[in-house]
Design an enzyme around this catalytic site. Structure first.
Site, mmCIF file in Angstrom:
data_model
loop_
_atom_site.group_PDB
_atom_site.id
_atom_site.type_symbol
_atom_site.label_atom_id
_atom_site.label_comp_id
_atom_site.label_asym_id
_atom_site.label_seq_id
_atom_site.Cartn_x
_atom_site.Cartn_y
_atom_site.Cartn_z
ATOM 1 N N LYS A 108 0.688 -1.668 0.025
ATOM 2 C CA LYS A 108 0.272 -0.294 0.307
ATOM 3 C C LYS A 108 0.795 1.345 0.390
ATOM 4 O O LYS A 108 2.144 1.494 0.564
ATOM 5 C CB LYS A 108 -0.947 0.672 1.139
ATOM 6 C CG LYS A 108 -2.152 0.413 0.992
ATOM 7 C CD LYS A 108 -3.345 0.152 0.238
ATOM 8 C CE LYS A 108 -4.823 0.805 0.390
ATOM 9 N NZ LYS A 108 -5.814 0.016 -0.345
HETATM 10 P P1 NAD Z 1 -13.110 7.922 -2.528
HETATM 11 O O1 NAD Z 1 -11.874 8.597 -2.127
HETATM 12 O O2 NAD Z 1 -13.232 7.286 -4.242
HETATM 13 O O3 NAD Z 1 -14.256 7.766 -1.778
HETATM 14 C C1 NAD Z 1 -14.439 7.631 -0.802
HETATM 15 C C2 NAD Z 1 -15.712 8.668 -0.071
HETATM 16 O O4 NAD Z 1 -16.009 8.251 1.028
HETATM 17 C C3 NAD Z 1 -16.485 9.663 -0.758
HETATM 18 O O5 NAD Z 1 -17.260 9.710 -1.291
HETATM 19 C C4 NAD Z 1 -15.473 10.655 0.663
HETATM 20 O O6 NAD Z 1 -16.599 11.744 0.426
HETATM 21 C C5 NAD Z 1 -16.227 9.454 1.427
HETATM 22 N N1 NAD Z 1 -15.871 9.709 2.687
HETATM 23 C C6 NAD Z 1 -15.236 9.984 3.712
HETATM 24 N N2 NAD Z 1 -15.114 9.971 5.173
HETATM 25 C C7 NAD Z 1 -15.848 10.127 5.268
HETATM 26 C C8 NAD Z 1 -16.757 9.923 6.379
HETATM 27 N N3 NAD Z 1 -16.260 10.042 7.398
HETATM 28 N N4 NAD Z 1 -18.180 9.144 6.337
HETATM 29 C C9 NAD Z 1 -18.794 9.759 5.553
HETATM 30 N N5 NAD Z 1 -18.498 9.503 3.640
HETATM 31 C C10 NAD Z 1 -16.868 9.757 4.484
HETATM 32 O O7 NAD Z 1 -12.454 6.028 -2.295
HETATM 33 P P2 NAD Z 1 -12.733 5.272 -2.579
HETATM 34 O O8 NAD Z 1 -12.325 4.269 -3.816
HETATM 35 O O9 NAD Z 1 -14.176 4.679 -2.944
HETATM 36 O O10 NAD Z 1 -12.790 4.142 -1.356
HETATM 37 C C11 NAD Z 1 -13.447 3.918 -0.504
HETATM 38 C C12 NAD Z 1 -13.015 2.674 0.959
HETATM 39 O O11 NAD Z 1 -12.880 1.524 -0.033
HETATM 40 C C13 NAD Z 1 -11.466 2.644 1.269
HETATM 41 O O12 NAD Z 1 -11.859 2.150 2.468
HETATM 42 C C14 NAD Z 1 -11.168 1.821 0.293
HETATM 43 O O13 NAD Z 1 -9.574 1.663 0.724
HETATM 44 C C15 NAD Z 1 -11.740 1.117 -0.424
HETATM 45 N N6 NAD Z 1 -11.105 0.364 -0.993
HETATM 46 C C16 NAD Z 1 -11.538 0.992 -2.232
HETATM 47 C C17 NAD Z 1 -11.123 -0.092 -3.522
HETATM 48 C C18 NAD Z 1 -11.341 0.853 -4.759
HETATM 49 O O14 NAD Z 1 -10.838 0.166 -5.723
HETATM 50 N N7 NAD Z 1 -11.206 2.297 -4.835
HETATM 51 C C19 NAD Z 1 -10.468 -1.114 -3.430
HETATM 52 C C20 NAD Z 1 -10.651 -1.607 -2.293
HETATM 53 C C21 NAD Z 1 -11.351 -1.056 -1.377
#
Ligand code: NAD
Length: 421
Positions: free
Chosen positions: A107
């Protein structure tokens, strides 16, 4: 800042220890897997648009290389710290092993609020960070991807930066790229699609059926918005959504397409200012405690803790985010009979399709979207099946079963390879 109790790396080690104890892993292999193999901290300057220079700090952590090159996203967030990146890298190792793709876990992260930078500042930051960690990167070594705060455009800058260093184009050095430079069809939606498949399949296994299920989603970014959209498409009713600006609730179901159109048109894809008849504004905390069937945390770590676990009303939790539930909360919810599909399984769709993108890049042979989605479904449902069977046969929660399968695979690979020299 997280308290020591909610320190993500402490939690990740606690989860590993639990699995290692049940598996009775020898101390020698336990010691190897309990800590990251490599950690790189970089402090680097970036020229700002006003002519000044600002220093930034970033990390790349490779947890374990036993099963292949390492894979894991890059996060841009003000709260990034080394322990968060260590935890996320360790979780990637288990995730890749659980869905049986030939990677170890890694990561990366930069301490930055991307909303505070212009596009050209973000480009300079991304290219400089990629250069700083380039000693670790390569299609056969370490392949990053997007995570919170990063997107396909940033992956394109990283691919271009590494390619400029090498003097030739290296598409397989990164995944989550735009399609026109070697990205995979289906990658943008992959994590959310995996979450949707988990909801559908776990509901079936619990004898519920998914039609009309009332779903609440925390986070409306890549994972949350895609999951919400696909769940609505299969007939679920998404009644609550939140993002960093707060929560939105309509008991009769939100209009996910309208909300996605809104965030597409607004800065930083936030829902601030969204309104629709019958939609009530609620706090992020209230959202988690809404009366619903399925709760999907898809934002950040430590959202479901011992402080709110008793008030969570969902009977199914599907962890779109990494580390949204603390071990204390996990125990409370498990005792209450809540079914939790753990992060290392629930959000594995992203890394599965990243793996497909890497394979397509190496072979320079690209698949159509139905091929990608079909293979994704087969792998992730197959992994759920393995976890489900172990959970049922040994009377364990799904998270424990998932850890036992994953940790055993990683331990086996490391033991088979032996200790060098
Ligand atoms: P992103 O940046 O696209 O979106 C994050 C979202 O969470 C945004 O809408 C933001 O406003 C919101 N957010 C942030 N803090 C918040 C809070 N305290 N309460 C409510 N909403 C909040 O990120 P993403 O890629 O969607 O990732 C989200 C999660 O999924 C992370 O934990 C990431 O590690 C995990 N993840 C992502 C992927 C991927 O392919 N993008 C894969 C596996 C896991």
């Amino acid at each position: 800042m997280t308290s020591d109790r909610n320190n993500p790396f402490r939690i990740a080690q606690q989860q590993f220890d639990m699995a290692a104890d049940i598996l009775d892993l020898p101390e020698s292999i336990r010691a190897v897997l309990r800590v990251p193999q490599r950690e790189l901290t970089v402090n680097f300057p970036v020229k700002l648009d006003d002519g000044n220079t600002r220093m930034f700090t970033g990390y790349r952590v490779q947890h374990n290389l036993g099963r292949g090159p390492v894979k894991g996203g890059i996060r841009y967030h003000p709260d990034v710290d080394i322990d968060e990146v260590r935890a996320l890298a360790m979780w990637m190792t288990w995730k890749c092993a659980l869905v049986n793709i030939p990677y170890g876990g890694a990561k990366g992260g930069v301490i930055v609020d991307p909303k505070q930078l212009s596009l050209s500042e973000l480009e300079r930051l991304t290219r400089r960070f990629a250069t700083e960690i380039s000693i670790l990167l390569g299609p056969e070594k370490d392949i990053p991807a997007p995570d919170m705060g990063t997107n396909a455009q940033m992956m394109a800058w990283i691919m271009d930066t590494i390619s400029m260093h090498r003097g030739y184009t290296v598409p397989a050095v990164i995944t989550g790229k735009p399609i026109n430079i070697g990205g995979s069809l289906g990658r943008v939606e992959a994590t959310g699609r995996g979450v949707m498949l988990m909801v559908r399949d776990i509901a079936r296994r619990l004898g519920r059926g998914h039609d009309g299920l009332r779903v609440v989603v925390q986070g409306f970014g890549n994972v949350g918005s895609t999951a919400a959209y696909l769940l609505e498409e299969i007939g679920c009713k998404v009644i609550g959504i939140s993002d960093a600006t707060g929560g939105y609730y309509r008991p009769s179901g939100l209009d996910i397409t309208a909300m996605r159109t809104f965030t597409d048109r607004h800065s930083f894809r936030l829902l601030e200012g969204y309104s629709d008849p019958g939609v009530e504004r609620i706090s992020g905390e209230e959202l988690l405690e809404l009366d619903c069937d399925v709760l999907i945390p898809a934002a950040v770590e430590n959202q479901i803790t011992e402080l709110n676990a008793d008030r969570i009303k969902a009977s199914i939790i599907v962890e779109g985010a990494n580390g949204p539930t603390t071990p204390d909360a996990d125990q409370i919810l498990t005792e209450r009979g809540v079914t939790i599909v753990p992060d290392i399984l629930a959000n594995a769709g992203g890394v599965i399709v990243s793996y497909f993108e890497w394979v397509q890049g190496l072979q320079e042979f690209f698949w159509d979207e139905s091929d990608v989605n079909g293979k994704l479904e087969r792998i992730i449902i197959g992994a759920l099946d393995d976890v489900w069977k172990m959970s049922r046969s040994r009377g364990l929660p799904l998270r424990t079963a998932a850890y036992l399968l994953a940790v055993q695979r990683v331990a086996d690979a490391n033991q088979t390879r032996g200790v060098y020299p």
